[in-house]
Design an enzyme around this catalytic site. Sequence first.
Site, PDB file in Angstrom:
ATOM      1  N   TYR A   1       0.837  -1.204   0.000  1.00  3.74           N
ATOM      2  CA  TYR A   1       0.000   0.000   0.000  1.00  3.74           C
ATOM      3  C   TYR A   1       0.866   1.247   0.000  1.00  3.74           C
ATOM      4  O   TYR A   1       0.504   2.266  -0.548  1.00  3.74           O
ATOM      5  CB  TYR A   1      -0.925  -0.007   1.228  1.00  3.74           C
ATOM      6  CG  TYR A   1      -1.879  -1.171   1.192  1.00  3.74           C
ATOM      7  CD1 TYR A   1      -2.901  -1.206   0.252  1.00  3.74           C
ATOM      8  CD2 TYR A   1      -1.725  -2.259   2.047  1.00  3.74           C
ATOM      9  CE1 TYR A   1      -3.762  -2.287   0.185  1.00  3.74           C
ATOM     10  CE2 TYR A   1      -2.582  -3.342   1.985  1.00  3.74           C
ATOM     11  CZ  TYR A   1      -3.605  -3.348   1.049  1.00  3.74           C
ATOM     12  OH  TYR A   1      -4.443  -4.416   0.971  1.00  3.74           O
ATOM     13  N   CYS A   2       2.007   1.146   0.654  1.00  2.00           N
ATOM     14  CA  CYS A   2       2.879   2.307   0.753  1.00  2.00           C
ATOM     15  C   CYS A   2       4.309   1.808   0.788  1.00  2.00           C
ATOM     16  O   CYS A   2       4.649   1.093   1.712  1.00  2.00           O
ATOM     17  CB  CYS A   2       2.559   3.094   2.020  1.00  2.00           C
ATOM     18  SG  CYS A   2       3.492   4.599   2.189  1.00  2.00           S
ATOM     19  N   PRO A   3       5.155   2.069  -0.176  1.00  3.34           N
ATOM     20  CA  PRO A   3       4.983   3.043  -1.257  1.00  3.34           C
ATOM     21  C   PRO A   3       4.077   2.621  -2.412  1.00  3.34           C
ATOM     22  O   PRO A   3       3.674   3.468  -3.199  1.00  3.34           O
ATOM     23  CB  PRO A   3       6.403   3.263  -1.761  1.00  3.34           C
ATOM     24  CG  PRO A   3       7.166   2.067  -1.373  1.00  3.34           C
ATOM     25  CD  PRO A   3       6.524   1.517  -0.157  1.00  3.34           C
TER      26      PRO A   3
ATOM     27  N   SER B   1       6.858   0.624   3.441  1.00  2.25           N
ATOM     28  CA  SER B   1       7.448   1.915   3.792  1.00  2.25           C
ATOM     29  C   SER B   1       8.799   1.756   4.480  1.00  2.25           C
ATOM     30  O   SER B   1       8.945   0.927   5.381  1.00  2.25           O
ATOM     31  CB  SER B   1       6.524   2.660   4.758  1.00  2.25           C
ATOM     32  OG  SER B   1       5.192   2.613   4.318  1.00  2.25           O
TER      33      SER B   1
END
Lengths: 76, 377
Positions: free
Chosen positions: A13-15, B293
Site C-alpha cells: 500500500y505504501c509506497p 514503507s
Amino acid sequence: MSNRRIIDARGSYCPGPLMELIATIKMAAVGEEIEILSTDKGSATEIPEWIHKVKHEHVGTEEKSGIWHVLVRKTH
Amino acid sequence: MKILIVGGGMGGTILANNLARRLSNELRSGKTRITLLSASERHMYQPGLLYLAVGRMMPDELYRDQAGLLEPGIDFQVDPVEEFRLDKNEVKTKGGKVHGYDVLAIATGSRPTPEEIPGLAENSEQFYTEETALKMFNRLRRFEGGKVVVAMGVPHKCPMAPLEITFMLYDYFKGRGLLDKVKLHYTYPIGRVHTLENVAKWAAPEMDRLGISYETLFNVKEVDGAKRVVRSEEGGETDYDLLISIPAHRGMEVIEKNGLGQRGWIPTHRTNLNMEGRSNVFVLGDTTNLPISKAGSTAHFEAETLGENIAAMVKLGAPVREYDGKVFCFIEAGLDRATYAMFDYQNPPQPKPPTKAIHWFKLAYNKLYWASARGLL
Ligand SMILES: Cc1cc2nc3c(=O)[nH]c(=O)nc-3n(C[C@H](O)[C@H](O)[C@H](O)COP(=O)(O)OP(=O)(O)OC[C@H]3O[C@@H](n4cnc5c(N)ncnc54)[C@H](O)[C@@H]3O)c2cc1C
C-alpha cells in the site's frame, strides 16, 4: 524469459506498486523487462499511464487469480 | 549461538534489546552471545529532523548515547563493518576485527543521494541529515516570500515526510505572517498527492483549502539553478524561489560494495525476513528490498518478529512466526494537527481526519521513542 526482473508488490500500500517500479527501473538495464505483481487493480491503469509519459514500453497486463501482472520494458 | 547484529539504529537497537531480554538466561550462562556493531556511538531520532528544520526541536534533542539504550549483556562496539563474508559466516570491520556468527541480522539503514540528480544538491534545501536540516532552518528564517516548491525522488524513507513538511511549512509561514507572500507548490511522483489512496483523498482537498497548488506525475530529472527551474522525467517543469527536496535514497555503500543488493537494497523474504538464499542471515529496516514503507515503525515491527524468531531458534531450534507487513505512521497535518495510517500486507490503511489529540500524541512519541528503542514500548 530468464532475465526478467520481478517486483513482488502484492499487498504494497505504501509506497505501492508504481513507486516500486519507479525505484526499480533505475536499476534495470536498457532493454530489460520488468514484471510488477500487484493486488491493486488501479495498477493496471496507473502503471501504463506513467510508462507512456516517461516513454518506456508497456508490454502488456494480465490478471491471474486477483493478481495483476504488468509487464514493461525499459527503453532508454 | 553467536548472534551478530550490524547497525545500531532503530531496527538493530530494538532487535538487540528484544533478544537480550528473551535470552537473558542464555546470555548469563554464556550459551548465547549478542554482538552489535554500529557506525556511531550516538543514536539519532531521525523523525526529529523534520521539526529541527522548522525550529521546533533542538539538535541535542535528537541524540542519545547508543550504549545507554542497550540492555546489559549486549556486546556493543562502534566499529563499522566493511566486508560481509557470508560464505564464511563472518564479517570484517574497519578496525580490522573479524567477527564470526551463527546468525547475522543486517540493519544498516539507508541514505539520501541528492548528488544523483543534476543540480539538486546545490540548489535545494533538505532535512534528511542534521547538517541539511540546520541549513534549511537558516534558509527558511531568511526567506521573505516567493514560490516554494516541494519535490522528491523515489524511493525515500518516511513516505509521510513530503506531505508533513508541506503542511508544516504552511503553518511556519503563517506563523511568520508571510502567507500572502508565499506560494506553496507540491509535486509528487505518481498520479495523486500521496501513494496511500485514502491519505491522498484527504490531503488533496486540504491543499485546495489552504491554497497549496500541486502537480502529480512529477519525478525530478534535473534542477537548473541559474533559471531556478525543476524539470521532471514526465516533461513537466516548474519554477521556484525556494526548492525543498526529499532526495531518492539508496542503501549503504557497504551493502552495494559487498554485492549484497543493487543500490544497497538486500533481497529479503517478505515474511521470514531472510536474505534471499541465506537461511542464517536476516534483514530488517530500510535496507530490505520489501515493497513497504522505509519507516521506523517498519523496522520496529520487523525487529519484534525477528526477536521472537531468533530467540526461538536458540530455544526451540526453529522460528515461530511470520512478519505480516505491518507499518504504522503518524502524519503531521501542520504544526498542531495530525493523523495516522496503519496497514499490513492484507489490510489497507483507513486514516481518520487529523486532530489535535493525535498531534500531541506524536509530540509525546518524540520523547517516548527512547523507550521504544529500549524495547519497552
Ligand atoms: C526526516 C525524517 C523523518 C522521519 N519520520 C519518520 C516517522 O515519522 N515515522 C517513522 O516510522 N519513521 C520516520 N523516519 C524513518 C526512520 O527514521 C527510518 O526508517 C529508520 O530509522 C530505519 O531504521 P533502520 O534500523 O533501518 O536504519 P537506521 O535507523 O538509519 O540505522 C542504521 C544504523 O546502521 C549503522 N551503520 C551504517 N553503516 C554501518 C556499517 N557499515 N556497519 C555497522 N553499522 C552501520 C548506522 O550507524 C545506524 O546506527 C524518518 C526519517 C527521516 C530522515
